[in-house]
Design a protein around this motif. Sequence first.
Motif, PDB file in Angstrom:
ATOM      1  N   GLY A   1       0.769  -1.240   0.000  1.00  0.00           N
ATOM      2  CA  GLY A   1       0.000   0.000   0.000  1.00  0.00           C
ATOM      3  C   GLY A   1       0.796   1.285   0.000  1.00  0.00           C
ATOM      4  N   ASP A   2       1.946   1.311   0.659  1.00  0.00           N
ATOM      5  CA  ASP A   2       2.716   2.550   0.806  1.00  0.00           C
ATOM      6  C   ASP A   2       4.203   2.221   0.707  1.00  0.00           C
ATOM      7  OD1 ASP A   2       3.924   4.938   1.554  1.00  0.00           O
ATOM      8  OD2 ASP A   2       2.894   5.097   3.482  1.00  0.00           O
ATOM      9  N   LEU A   3       4.858   2.762  -0.305  1.00  0.00           N
ATOM     10  CA  LEU A   3       6.282   2.475  -0.498  1.00  0.00           C
ATOM     11  C   LEU A   3       7.156   3.015   0.627  1.00  0.00           C
ATOM     12  CD1 LEU A   3       6.699   2.991  -4.350  1.00  0.00           C
ATOM     13  CD2 LEU A   3       6.623   0.834  -3.079  1.00  0.00           C
ATOM     14  N   ASP A   4       6.631   3.943   1.418  1.00  0.00           N
ATOM     15  CA  ASP A   4       7.404   4.440   2.558  1.00  0.00           C
ATOM     16  C   ASP A   4       7.606   3.355   3.614  1.00  0.00           C
ATOM     17  OD1 ASP A   4       7.564   6.841   1.265  1.00  0.00           O
ATOM     18  OD2 ASP A   4       6.238   7.920   2.643  1.00  0.00           O
ATOM     19  N   ARG A   5       6.898   2.247   3.509  1.00  0.00           N
ATOM     20  CA  ARG A   5       7.093   1.121   4.435  1.00  0.00           C
ATOM     21  C   ARG A   5       8.352   0.318   4.113  1.00  0.00           C
ATOM     22  NH1 ARG A   5       2.202  -2.632   4.652  1.00  0.00           N
ATOM     23  NH2 ARG A   5       3.632  -3.701   6.061  1.00  0.00           N
ATOM     24  N   ILE A   6       8.964   0.551   2.952  1.00  0.00           N
ATOM     25  CA  ILE A   6      10.193  -0.181   2.611  1.00  0.00           C
ATOM     26  C   ILE A   6      11.307   0.276   3.544  1.00  0.00           C
ATOM     27  CG2 ILE A   6      11.988  -0.579   0.882  1.00  0.00           C
ATOM     28  CD1 ILE A   6       9.819  -0.257  -1.270  1.00  0.00           C
ATOM     29  N   GLU A   7      11.854  -0.672   4.303  1.00  0.00           N
ATOM     30  CA  GLU A   7      12.983  -0.383   5.185  1.00  0.00           C
ATOM     31  C   GLU A   7      14.311  -0.657   4.491  1.00  0.00           C
ATOM     32  OE1 GLU A   7      12.328  -2.821   8.652  1.00  0.00           O
ATOM     33  OE2 GLU A   7      10.974  -1.340   9.532  1.00  0.00           O
ATOM     34  N   ARG A   8      14.287  -1.659   3.599  1.00  0.00           N
ATOM     35  CA  ARG A   8      15.533  -2.040   2.929  1.00  0.00           C
ATOM     36  C   ARG A   8      15.243  -2.905   1.719  1.00  0.00           C
ATOM     37  NH1 ARG A   8      21.131  -2.087   4.769  1.00  0.00           N
ATOM     38  NH2 ARG A   8      22.224  -2.400   2.832  1.00  0.00           N
ATOM     39  N   VAL A   9      15.913  -2.624   0.623  1.00  0.00           N
ATOM     40  CA  VAL A   9      15.957  -3.569  -0.481  1.00  0.00           C
ATOM     41  C   VAL A   9      17.048  -4.557  -0.083  1.00  0.00           C
ATOM     42  CG1 VAL A   9      16.403  -3.941  -2.932  1.00  0.00           C
ATOM     43  CG2 VAL A   9      15.242  -1.844  -2.178  1.00  0.00           C
ATOM     44  N   VAL A  10      16.669  -5.814   0.094  1.00  0.00           N
ATOM     45  CA  VAL A  10      17.607  -6.818   0.576  1.00  0.00           C
ATOM     46  C   VAL A  10      18.386  -7.437  -0.575  1.00  0.00           C
ATOM     47  CG1 VAL A  10      17.806  -8.997   1.841  1.00  0.00           C
ATOM     48  CG2 VAL A  10      16.109  -7.293   2.548  1.00  0.00           C
ATOM     49  N   LYS A  11      17.682  -7.783  -1.650  1.00  0.00           N
ATOM     50  CA  LYS A  11      18.336  -8.495  -2.750  1.00  0.00           C
ATOM     51  C   LYS A  11      17.692  -8.117  -4.070  1.00  0.00           C
ATOM     52  CE  LYS A  11      20.871 -11.966  -4.508  1.00  0.00           C
ATOM     53  NZ  LYS A  11      21.299 -13.284  -4.202  1.00  0.00           N
ATOM     54  N   VAL A  12      18.521  -7.982  -5.083  1.00  0.00           N
ATOM     55  CA  VAL A  12      18.084  -7.774  -6.456  1.00  0.00           C
ATOM     56  C   VAL A  12      18.697  -8.888  -7.295  1.00  0.00           C
ATOM     57  CG1 VAL A  12      18.294  -6.271  -8.492  1.00  0.00           C
ATOM     58  CG2 VAL A  12      17.860  -5.271  -6.238  1.00  0.00           C
ATOM     59  N   VAL A  13      17.876  -9.506  -8.130  1.00  0.00           N
ATOM     60  CA  VAL A  13      18.379 -10.491  -9.076  1.00  0.00           C
ATOM     61  C   VAL A  13      18.001 -10.000 -10.466  1.00  0.00           C
ATOM     62  CG1 VAL A  13      18.348 -12.897  -9.838  1.00  0.00           C
ATOM     63  CG2 VAL A  13      18.098 -12.358  -7.400  1.00  0.00           C
ATOM     64  N   GLY A  14      19.006  -9.842 -11.308  1.00  0.00           N
ATOM     65  CA  GLY A  14      18.781  -9.396 -12.676  1.00  0.00           C
ATOM     66  C   GLY A  14      19.203 -10.465 -13.668  1.00  0.00           C
ATOM     67  N   PHE A  15      18.337 -10.717 -14.623  1.00  0.00           N
ATOM     68  CA  PHE A  15      18.614 -11.674 -15.694  1.00  0.00           C
ATOM     69  C   PHE A  15      18.770 -10.886 -16.990  1.00  0.00           C
ATOM     70  CE2 PHE A  15      15.968 -13.729 -12.515  1.00  0.00           C
ATOM     71  CZ  PHE A  15      16.707 -14.869 -12.221  1.00  0.00           C
ATOM     72  N   VAL A  16      19.833 -11.151 -17.727  1.00  0.00           N
ATOM     73  CA  VAL A  16      20.119 -10.432 -18.952  1.00  0.00           C
ATOM     74  C   VAL A  16      20.187 -11.438 -20.100  1.00  0.00           C
ATOM     75  CG1 VAL A  16      21.733  -8.882 -20.123  1.00  0.00           C
ATOM     76  CG2 VAL A  16      21.415  -8.709 -17.630  1.00  0.00           C
ATOM     77  N   ALA A  17      19.282 -11.297 -21.060  1.00  0.00           N
ATOM     78  CA  ALA A  17      19.330 -12.142 -22.259  1.00  0.00           C
ATOM     79  C   ALA A  17      20.552 -11.695 -23.053  1.00  0.00           C
ATOM     80  CB  ALA A  17      18.053 -11.998 -23.077  1.00  0.00           C
ATOM     81  N   SER A  18      21.538 -12.572 -23.146  1.00  0.00           N
ATOM     82  CA  SER A  18      22.858 -12.159 -23.618  1.00  0.00           C
ATOM     83  C   SER A  18      23.289 -12.875 -24.886  1.00  0.00           C
ATOM     84  CB  SER A  18      23.896 -12.466 -22.525  1.00  0.00           C
ATOM     85  OG  SER A  18      23.563 -11.813 -21.314  1.00  0.00           O
ATOM     86  N   ALA A  19      23.906 -12.105 -25.768  1.00  0.00           N
ATOM     87  CA  ALA A  19      24.601 -12.712 -26.899  1.00  0.00           C
ATOM     88  C   ALA A  19      25.723 -13.579 -26.323  1.00  0.00           C
ATOM     89  CB  ALA A  19      25.165 -11.625 -27.813  1.00  0.00           C
ATOM     90  N   PRO A  20      26.162 -14.615 -27.034  1.00  0.00           N
ATOM     91  CA  PRO A  20      27.146 -15.550 -26.472  1.00  0.00           C
ATOM     92  C   PRO A  20      28.428 -14.908 -25.939  1.00  0.00           C
ATOM     93  CG  PRO A  20      26.229 -16.452 -28.481  1.00  0.00           C
ATOM     94  CD  PRO A  20      25.706 -15.043 -28.363  1.00  0.00           C
ATOM     95  N   ASP A  21      28.874 -13.818 -26.553  1.00  0.00           N
ATOM     96  CA  ASP A  21      30.130 -13.191 -26.121  1.00  0.00           C
ATOM     97  C   ASP A  21      29.923 -11.980 -25.209  1.00  0.00           C
ATOM     98  OD1 ASP A  21      29.029 -11.621 -28.115  1.00  0.00           O
ATOM     99  OD2 ASP A  21      30.943 -11.217 -29.108  1.00  0.00           O
TER     100      ASP A  21
END
Length: 157
Positions: free
Chosen positions: A85-105
């Motif tokens: 409901g309210d983003l001000d409740r976020i105390e901490r971003v603990v973890k981010v996982v990013g996936f990148v569709a990548s060319a082979p090199d």
Amino acid sequence: MSVGKVESKLAELGLTLPEVVPPLASYVPAVPSGEYVFTSGQLPMVNGKLGLTGKVGAEVTAEEAKAQARICALNALAAVKSVIGDLDRIERVVKVVGFVASAPDFTGQPGVVNGASELLGEVLGEAGVHARSAVGVAVLPLDAPVEVEIQVRVSAG
């Protein structure tokens, strides 16, 4: 309805929190569990469409993909808001996982996922500093170049 500090910061940066991206399959955008919220992987959808498709290092440049990762992070914040409901409740971003569709090199996945990390830092300040993984993959849903999921710790509602 008053706008909180986080959404005011988004506005200051010229950003608007989007509507939650509807699930593409059998899942929900975010799930609260105790003092944490876990988002599903968020694609860089804007108004229901991907702005770019293809592999980073081939059809999509690293800089374009970094901008797409920012959109993913914004969509992740929208998913979090949908359950707390309210983003001000976020105390901490603990973890981010990013996936990148990548060319082979292509080996610049960390730089691409910096788009999401930097956005979270700009918007949340110290609470946006997090642990992270940046993973290269062969393909993502809808041929998206990047996908980001976040885990946040929130205060009691």
